[in-house]
Design an enzyme around this catalytic site. Structure first.
Site, PDB file in Angstrom:
ATOM      1  N   GLU A  82      48.289  52.727 141.360  1.00  0.00           N
ATOM      2  CA  GLU A  82      48.744  54.088 140.709  1.00  0.00           C
ATOM      3  C   GLU A  82      49.826  53.797 139.885  1.00  0.00           C
ATOM      4  O   GLU A  82      50.561  52.997 140.432  1.00  0.00           O
ATOM      5  CB  GLU A  82      48.848  55.230 141.871  1.00  0.00           C
ATOM      6  CG  GLU A  82      47.788  55.615 142.723  1.00  0.00           C
ATOM      7  CD  GLU A  82      46.667  56.383 141.943  1.00  0.00           C
ATOM      8  OE1 GLU A  82      46.825  57.126 141.256  1.00  0.00           O
ATOM      9  OE2 GLU A  82      45.572  55.607 141.774  1.00  0.00           O
TER      10      GLU A  82
ATOM     11  N   LYS B 178      42.458  61.607 148.843  1.00  0.00           N
ATOM     12  CA  LYS B 178      41.058  61.416 148.885  1.00  0.00           C
ATOM     13  C   LYS B 178      40.360  61.906 150.057  1.00  0.00           C
ATOM     14  O   LYS B 178      39.459  62.496 150.285  1.00  0.00           O
ATOM     15  CB  LYS B 178      40.489  60.013 148.430  1.00  0.00           C
ATOM     16  CG  LYS B 178      40.885  59.321 147.318  1.00  0.00           C
ATOM     17  CD  LYS B 178      40.950  57.962 147.067  1.00  0.00           C
ATOM     18  CE  LYS B 178      41.151  57.464 145.693  1.00  0.00           C
ATOM     19  NZ  LYS B 178      41.677  56.050 145.587  1.00  0.00           N
TER      20      LYS B 178
ATOM     21  N   GLY C  82      39.154  51.557 138.234  1.00  0.00           N
ATOM     22  CA  GLY C  82      38.607  50.755 137.182  1.00  0.00           C
ATOM     23  C   GLY C  82      38.021  51.608 136.072  1.00  0.00           C
ATOM     24  O   GLY C  82      37.495  52.640 136.444  1.00  0.00           O
TER      25      GLY C  82
HETATM   26  N1  HSE Z   1      44.990  53.463 142.935  1.00  0.00           N
HETATM   27  C1  HSE Z   1      43.593  53.651 143.421  1.00  0.00           C
HETATM   28  C2  HSE Z   1      43.199  52.542 144.400  1.00  0.00           C
HETATM   29  C3  HSE Z   1      42.711  53.706 142.017  1.00  0.00           C
HETATM   30  O1  HSE Z   1      43.988  51.446 144.349  1.00  0.00           O
HETATM   31  O2  HSE Z   1      41.983  52.611 144.600  1.00  0.00           O
HETATM   32  C4  HSE Z   1      41.898  54.618 142.522  1.00  0.00           C
HETATM   33  O3  HSE Z   1      42.003  55.966 142.958  1.00  0.00           O
END
Ligand code: HSE
Length: 429
Positions: free
Chosen positions: A190, A205, A302
């Site tokens: 992030e 999430k 990605g």
């Molecule tokens: N920063 C997040 C990860 C990206 O490393 O999974 C996807 O949400």
């Protein structure tokens, strides 16, 4: 042939992946669904950088409101992320009667109740497949595929950056900072890496998953959240010796009628499938009362994997055009959220204790006085009169008792520093 006009706000990593997929697979999407997806406009503050994608002149604009105001645009795709302007843009789009697709888990976790309710009032759809586990279609699995089930538990590795760091630390003995830097260079982290390593992104999430499976309003602020920044290679090595891998797990389950929602490093038996999920890959284990155990695996971040999820929401909305839209996150349940103090788990403790007679009996005495039953004890090394690691695995214990016992043990004159405490998954007893 039905044409659906879309406006994309944010032409960064996920925005570029989304555009590429729509352009490259538009014929297939047309054949499969009878729908032509037309990118009417893309808004980004940076309209100069070459993303290597050929677009008709005038597609790129710097003012997102142009797309929101455009009466021909049916769906707005918000891919700028963050909790700042993204919220106003989504609300403005909803207000204009447009469907919205977003990958913005941080915004949905914190302000989702308001956004989903606004969408429902306006009769538009707010799609968020891309906001959890990137390319893995877990939202559709939970919302549609497993909709006949009572969900007993969900265990997820849903942050690729943390999983990458833990994998590199355990396999290559790379240190924490170097592994984080690699993950950032690969484009998985992030913008603020604290979100990845402190479990915040995972908790964002998890809030969405818990609401979906237990019908509760989004309750991000009630999630117990612990990240991986304090994990040492020493604990990774001890875990391996004991037959475990350390994974940052998002856990939600029903226990005694209450909902547990927690994010923390967890020792998982090496023979569990989820323990074998390495690198930036994500995996989500879901147990339903009818279906039993299921597991979903794939790339969680990605440009193309996340773009794949964004486009699937666009296609969904386009195909349902004209029919009524149901709020995908409509709270219906009233389960209580269990405090972390009330959960029960097996535990791993690592004390730094003096190697001399009587120390173990003092430590085990305190554990016993708090009702904590020991499964095994290992003293690492033999240095009489000096501090050595003392590793204890427990049977199922209550978190509040663990806290009290550890605080007493940390106060002993024969124990130095703060002890390490980790929850352990496996055979519950
Ligand atoms: N920063 C997040 C990860 C990206 O490393 O999974 C996807 O949400």
């Amino acid at each position: 042939m039905q044409t659906t006009n879309i406006g994309i706000i944010g032409f960064g990593t996920v925005g570029s992946g989304t555009v590429r997929i729509i352009l490259e697979n538009s014929d297939l999407i047309k054949e499969r669904t009878g729908i032509k997806l037309n990118i009417k406009g893309i808004a980004d503050l940076d309209i100069k950088t070459d993303r290597g994608i050929k677009l008709p002149k005038g597609t790129l604009v710097s003012d997102a409101n142009k797309l929101i105001e455009d009466p021909e645009i049916d769906i707005i795709i918000e891919l700028i992320g963050g909790t700042g302007p993204a919220k106003d843009l989504i609300l403005a789009a909803i207000d204009k009667g447009k469907h919205v697709v977003t990958a913005n888990k941080a915004l949905l976790a914190t302000d989702g109740n308001e956004l989903f309710s606004a969408a429902q009032t306006k009769g538009v759809y707010l799609g968020f497949e891309a906001s959890v586990a990137g390319g893995i279609p877990i939202i559709k699995v939970l919302k549609e595929g497993l909709s006949a089930n009572r969900i007993l538990s969900v265990y997820g590795i849903i942050n690729g950056t943390s999983n990458y760091i833990l994998t590199r630390m355990s396999e290559e003995k790379v240190d924490f900072d170097a592994a984080l830097k690699e993950a950032q260079e690969l484009g998985y982290a992030e913008a603020d890496p604290t979100f990845d390593i402190e479990g915040i992104d995972t908790a964002h999430k998890l809030a969405l998953i818990s609401s979906l499976v237990y019908g509760i309003p989004l309750s991000y602020e009630k999630i117990y959240c612990e990240g991986i920044s304090k994990i040492s290679t020493l604990d990774i090595e001890f875990a391996a010796e004991l037959g475990y891998k350390i994974k940052l797990l998002a856990i939600t389950k029903i226990s005694d009628g209450d909902v547990e929602m927690r994010v923390h490093p967890t020792m998982v038996p090496v023979n569990y499938m989820i323990a074998k999920v390495d690198g930036v890959f994500n995996a989500i284990y879901v147990e339903g009362d009818a279906v039993g155990e299921t597991l979903y695996y794939g790339r969680g971040a990605g440009d193309m994997p996340t773009g794949s999820a964004v486009v699937s929401d666009i296609i969904d909305i386009a195909m349902k055009k004209g029919s009524s839209y149901h709020d995908p996150l409509r709270p219906y349940g009233n389960a209580r959220i269990k405090s972390i103090d009330d959960i029960e788990s097996n535990y791993y403790f690592r004390f730094t204790a003096l190697d001399k007679p009587g120390v173990l009996s003092r430590v085990s005495g305190i554990l016993g006085s708090h009702g904590i039953s020991i499964a095994s004890v290992i003293q690492k090394g033999r240095r009489e009169g000096e501090a050595v690691p003392l590793v204890v695995l427990t049977h199922k214990s209550r978190e509040s008792n663990v806290k009290k016992a550890i605080s007493e043990i940390d106060g002993l004159d024969v124990v130095s520093g703060s002890s390490v405490v980790m929850r352990v998954e496996g055979d519950e007893d």
